[in-house]
Design an enzyme around this catalytic site. Structure first.
Site, PDB file in Angstrom:
ATOM      1  N   CYS A   2       1.105 -11.111   1.535  1.00 38.45           N
ATOM      2  CA  CYS A   2       0.756 -12.088   0.516  1.00 38.45           C
ATOM      3  C   CYS A   2      -0.565 -11.684  -0.121  1.00 38.45           C
ATOM      4  CB  CYS A   2       0.558 -13.453   1.145  1.00 38.45           C
ATOM      5  SG  CYS A   2       1.871 -13.916   2.262  1.00 38.45           S
ATOM      6  N   ARG A  27       1.572  -8.438  -4.743  1.00 33.74           N
ATOM      7  CA  ARG A  27       1.595  -8.508  -3.277  1.00 33.74           C
ATOM      8  C   ARG A  27       2.685  -9.436  -2.766  1.00 33.74           C
ATOM      9  NH1 ARG A  27      -2.660  -6.403  -0.932  1.00 33.74           N
ATOM     10  NH2 ARG A  27      -2.262  -7.587   0.948  1.00 33.74           N
ATOM     11  N   TRP A  68       4.756 -13.764   0.032  1.00 31.60           N
ATOM     12  CA  TRP A  68       5.965 -12.957   0.240  1.00 31.60           C
ATOM     13  C   TRP A  68       6.424 -13.311   1.641  1.00 31.60           C
ATOM     14  CZ3 TRP A  68       7.095  -8.341   3.225  1.00 31.60           C
ATOM     15  CH2 TRP A  68       8.259  -7.689   2.825  1.00 31.60           C
ATOM     16  N   ASN A  94      -2.845 -14.199   4.909  1.00 35.15           N
ATOM     17  CA  ASN A  94      -2.001 -13.024   4.641  1.00 35.15           C
ATOM     18  C   ASN A  94      -1.887 -12.254   5.953  1.00 35.15           C
ATOM     19  OD1 ASN A  94      -2.850  -9.844   3.104  1.00 35.15           O
ATOM     20  ND2 ASN A  94      -0.882 -10.558   3.805  1.00 35.15           N
ATOM     21  N   GLY A  95      -0.654 -11.981   6.394  1.00 34.06           N
ATOM     22  CA  GLY A  95      -0.475 -11.235   7.639  1.00 34.06           C
ATOM     23  C   GLY A  95       0.469 -11.978   8.565  1.00 34.06           C
ATOM     24  N   GLU A 462      13.785  10.443  -4.557  1.00 38.91           N
ATOM     25  CA  GLU A 462      12.846   9.540  -5.236  1.00 38.91           C
ATOM     26  C   GLU A 462      13.461   8.992  -6.534  1.00 38.91           C
ATOM     27  OE1 GLU A 462      10.348   7.905  -4.570  1.00 38.91           O
ATOM     28  OE2 GLU A 462       9.377   7.449  -6.475  1.00 38.91           O
ATOM     29  N   LYS A 466      13.996   5.055  -7.216  1.00 38.03           N
ATOM     30  CA  LYS A 466      13.497   4.351  -8.406  1.00 38.03           C
ATOM     31  C   LYS A 466      14.651   3.582  -9.056  1.00 38.03           C
ATOM     32  CE  LYS A 466      10.048   4.276  -8.089  1.00 38.03           C
ATOM     33  NZ  LYS A 466       9.319   4.904  -7.052  1.00 38.03           N
ATOM     34  N   GLU A 469      15.646   0.522  -6.849  1.00 38.96           N
ATOM     35  CA  GLU A 469      14.601  -0.510  -6.795  1.00 38.96           C
ATOM     36  C   GLU A 469      14.584  -1.391  -8.028  1.00 38.96           C
ATOM     37  OE1 GLU A 469      10.455   0.748  -4.896  1.00 38.96           O
ATOM     38  OE2 GLU A 469      11.109   2.228  -6.353  1.00 38.96           O
ATOM     39  N   HIS A 485      30.304  17.897   2.088  1.00 36.87           N
ATOM     40  CA  HIS A 485      30.553  17.489   3.472  1.00 36.87           C
ATOM     41  C   HIS A 485      30.767  15.984   3.597  1.00 36.87           C
ATOM     42  CE1 HIS A 485      29.821  21.526   4.745  1.00 36.87           C
ATOM     43  NE2 HIS A 485      28.649  21.531   4.130  1.00 36.87           N
ATOM     44  N   LYS A 582       4.829  -4.874  -3.393  1.00 35.03           N
ATOM     45  CA  LYS A 582       4.100  -3.622  -3.609  1.00 35.03           C
ATOM     46  C   LYS A 582       3.555  -3.057  -2.307  1.00 35.03           C
ATOM     47  CE  LYS A 582       2.011  -0.629  -6.256  1.00 35.03           C
ATOM     48  NZ  LYS A 582       2.998   0.360  -6.699  1.00 35.03           N
TER      49      LYS A 582
HETATM   50  C1  G6P Z   1       6.543  -0.687  -0.544  1.00 34.24           C
HETATM   51  C2  G6P Z   1       6.592  -0.406  -2.038  1.00 34.24           C
HETATM   52  C3  G6P Z   1       6.966   1.052  -2.276  1.00 34.24           C
HETATM   53  C4  G6P Z   1       6.008   1.967  -1.523  1.00 34.24           C
HETATM   54  C5  G6P Z   1       5.987   1.638  -0.031  1.00 34.24           C
HETATM   55  C6  G6P Z   1       4.892   2.388   0.705  1.00 34.24           C
HETATM   56  O1  G6P Z   1       7.822  -0.680  -0.028  1.00 34.24           O
HETATM   57  O2  G6P Z   1       7.517  -1.245  -2.696  1.00 34.24           O
HETATM   58  O3  G6P Z   1       6.894   1.344  -3.657  1.00 34.24           O
HETATM   59  O4  G6P Z   1       6.375   3.291  -1.714  1.00 34.24           O
HETATM   60  O5  G6P Z   1       5.717   0.253   0.148  1.00 34.24           O
HETATM   61  O6  G6P Z   1       3.646   1.948   0.219  1.00 34.24           O
HETATM   62  P1  G6P Z   1       2.286   2.699   0.472  1.00 34.24           P
HETATM   63  O7  G6P Z   1       1.238   1.778  -0.120  1.00 34.24           O
HETATM   64  O8  G6P Z   1       2.134   2.850   1.944  1.00 34.24           O
HETATM   65  O9  G6P Z   1       2.341   4.002  -0.229  1.00 34.24           O
END
Ligand code: G6P
Length: 587
Positions: A2, A27, A68, A94-95, A462, A466, A469, A485, A582
């Site tokens: 959060c 967050r 969150w 938060n936590g 990646e 993307k 996501e 395979h 994030k």
């Molecule tokens: C979350 C984000 C991702 C990110 C991952 C790792 O899942 O949505 O976009 O790659 O965390 O985050 P970090 O801050 O450790 O790179």
């Protein structure tokens, strides 16, 4: 996970808190709330985005929260702030409070009445239990009972101060004149002040209009350095782009250059020589690590293993000592921090690569390399990824030179290429219109593949991540040689397959793999600098010609744009994809 904020001063607390929360929405954004002292203590909290929160009271002291969900579904009831039984004390957290069940039972047996299913609510009741005329004393006593990760702020209706604590969740203090701020992250209050104190684990702060005092858990006062932050508020805002993600994609030439410049300004790198490397990360950062594996093995000829942080934490310690590299843009990802602590406990040398100065990971490692991408707000990582690649390439090239694995001539050639990365990315950004056209076709499909080989295989992963996501299209990245395979069975008429075809030693092999999918009527979109690839595919995105070792930088930028424009065609919430956040500060 959060975001928390707090304000004490002379301005409208409602305005400051709501604006600050908006900047922390990355967050988490499933509910939000504020508590303001004004002739008593008033609280408003609601499920949904911060925009939904209508606050019709004001004051000059308050705290706020954007949530969150971890314990308890997103709902008005489970939103923060939480108050004690008599509505005197308000708390945001938060936590995770790991021992909340036992504390909750104890407090219920003493007559406290709980209104939510969250772990956080216990903190308000614990402070109430200990309160005897001093919020500071009660806060210290309450916090000493907590186990877990937390950044907590608390206020009392009868006292003009904010008490806050940090342990394994981020917390920063903004220093103003006759006003002060607290927040999970700096952009929250950057509009008001750029003077910042970064708290470390186990530190408690007492914040009033005119002073900020920081203590250890035993209540001894600690002297803290006030840092000046050079980012501007615009750095943390959209700057004319429709979405943060697009802005951040276009910021990449600058982000990689700034990162390179700050790396070159380092006077020495102290991590010495090593014979093995383990790279540990999550999400997009994991893909940066996987790309780095190929680059490091190519240049240093030493084995590199790459782990998801959530897996690394629990594996047996079977290896001799190695250099363990932790990649995390936020520096706050719980799994990555846990993994770093474990590596350190087993005696491995540890290096973190992070974008956030003073973030939690920096407390748990021997060495830190900073990327210099500026704040990234879009949930889908873009500029922090290419900046991580920049730091990892820099690490690989300089280590290879120092350890005598490459000639000085090769070193100079590679450093020249590093300096060119920003131009190559610029050239890729010029393909935006072509990519947007292709996105319209992709948006019609429900499934797709990304294929590549060697150091572009992680870029296929990646690119697919993307796409998943932000567009919610099911996309999978595969090593091109592996499709036959199994996954080939899934190829249908017209299914988009994105193929990365750089001019490297696997070029011919990639063409064969493309033929395999074309023969099954896939719709092949190729990314290549070679014009002749056009004959084998349905559409070619003509990439700039770059040193083969550096193609991940350009390919990933094109794939970010493809995902962005596909999600845009589909009308998705691009900066705030559903179910994601994030920075994930829970296991
Ligand atoms: C979350 C984000 C991702 C990110 C991952 C790792 O899942 O949505 O976009 O790659 O965390 O985050 P970090 O801050 O450790 O790179």
């Amino acid at each position: 996970m959060c975001g928390i904020v707090g304000y004490i001063g002379f301005r409208s607390a409602r305005e400051v808190l709501l604006k600050s929360l908006k900047r922390l929405e990355y967050r988490g954004y499933d509910s939000a709330g504020v508590a303001i002292v004004n002739d008593g203590l008033k609280v408003e909290k609601k499920k949904g985005f911060i925009e939904n929160l209508k606050v019709n009271f004001d004051g000059t002291l308050g705290i706020g929260h954007t949530r969150w969900a971890t314990h308890g579904v997103p709902s008005d009831r489970n939103a923060h702030p939480f108050v004690d039984c008599h509505g005197n004390i308000a708390v945001v957290h938060n936590g995770i409070i790991e021992n909340f069940m036992e504390l909750r039972e104890e407090l219920i047996s003493k007559g406290h009445v709980f209104t939510s299913e969250t772990d956080s609510e216990v903190v308000a009741h614990l402070i109430e239990e200990y309160y005897d005329g001093s919020l500071k004393d009660a806060f210290f006593k309450a916090v000493s009972r907590l186990k877990g990760s937390f950044a907590i702020a608390a206020i009392h209706r009868g006292e003009r101060k904010i008490m806050a604590v940090k342990n394994e969740s981020p917390l920063v203090i903004g220093i103003g004149d006759h006003e002060n701020f607290i927040a999970s992250d700096i952009p929250a209050f950057l509009e008001y002040t750029n003077r910042v104190i970064v708290l470390r684990d186990g530190e408690v702060c007492e914040v009033s209009d005119d002073y900020v005092r920081v203590y250890d858990m035993e209540g001894r006062e600690i002297r803290k350095e006030v840092q000046r932050i050079e980012w501007t508020v615009e750095d943390a805002e959209k700057g004319g782009y429709e979405h943060f993600m697009l802005k951040e994609i276009f910021e990449q030439p600058r982000a990689v250059d700034d990162t390179l410049r700050s790396l070159l300004a380092r006077t020495s790198d102290h991590w010495g020589d090593f014979q093995r490397i383990a790279i540990v990360a999550c999400g997009t950062s994991y893909h940066a690590g996987l790309t780095a594996k190929y680059v490091i093995e190519e240049l240093l000829h030493i084995p590199v293993e790459v782990y998801y942080a959530s897996e690394y934490r629990y594996r047996a310690n079977v290896d001799d000592s190695y250099l363990a590299i932790f990649i995390t843009q936020s520096g706050e990802t719980a799994d990555t921090i846990g993994a770093a602590r474990r590596a350190k406990a087993h005696g491995h040398r540890t290096l973190a690569i992070t974008n956030v100065v003073g973030s939690s990971i920096t407390n748990y490692v021997d060495h830190v390399l900073y990327t210099n991408a500026g704040p990234e707000i879009g949930v889908a990582a873009t500029k922090t990824f290419t900046s991580q690649l920049m730091a990892l390439y820099y690490f690989a090239i300089t280590s290879a030179e120092r350890m005598g694995r490459i000639s000085h001539g090769r070193y100079e050639e590679l450093m020249r290429s590093l300096h060119r990365v920003s131009y190559w990315i610029e050239a890729t950004l010029n393909l935006e219109d072509r990519i947007a056209e292709e996105a319209r076709r992709v948006a019609e499909s429900g499934n797709m593949f990304y294929i590549a080989r060697w150091l572009n295989y992680p870029i296929a992963l990646e690119g697919a991540l993307k796409m998943k996501e932000i567009s919610y299209i099911h996309a999978e990245g595969y090593p091109a040689g592996e499709l036959k395979h199994g996954p080939l069975a899934l190829i249908d008429d017209g299914m988009p397959v994105v193929a990365l075809v750089p001019e490297d030693r696997l070029y011919e092999k990639m063409l064969s793999n493309i033929k395999e999918v074309s023969a099954r009527n896939a719709y092949v979109i190729a990314l290549s600098s070679r014009e002749d690839v056009e004959k084998y595919v349905d559409t070619l995105l003509r990439m700039p010609k770059v040193d083969p070792l550096f193609t991940p930088f350009t390919n990933v930028v094109a794939l970010q744009l493809l995902a962005y424009h596909t999600a845009r065609v589909l009308g998705r919430e691009i900066d705030k994809p559903k179910n994601l956040a994030k920075s994930v500060t829970v296991e």
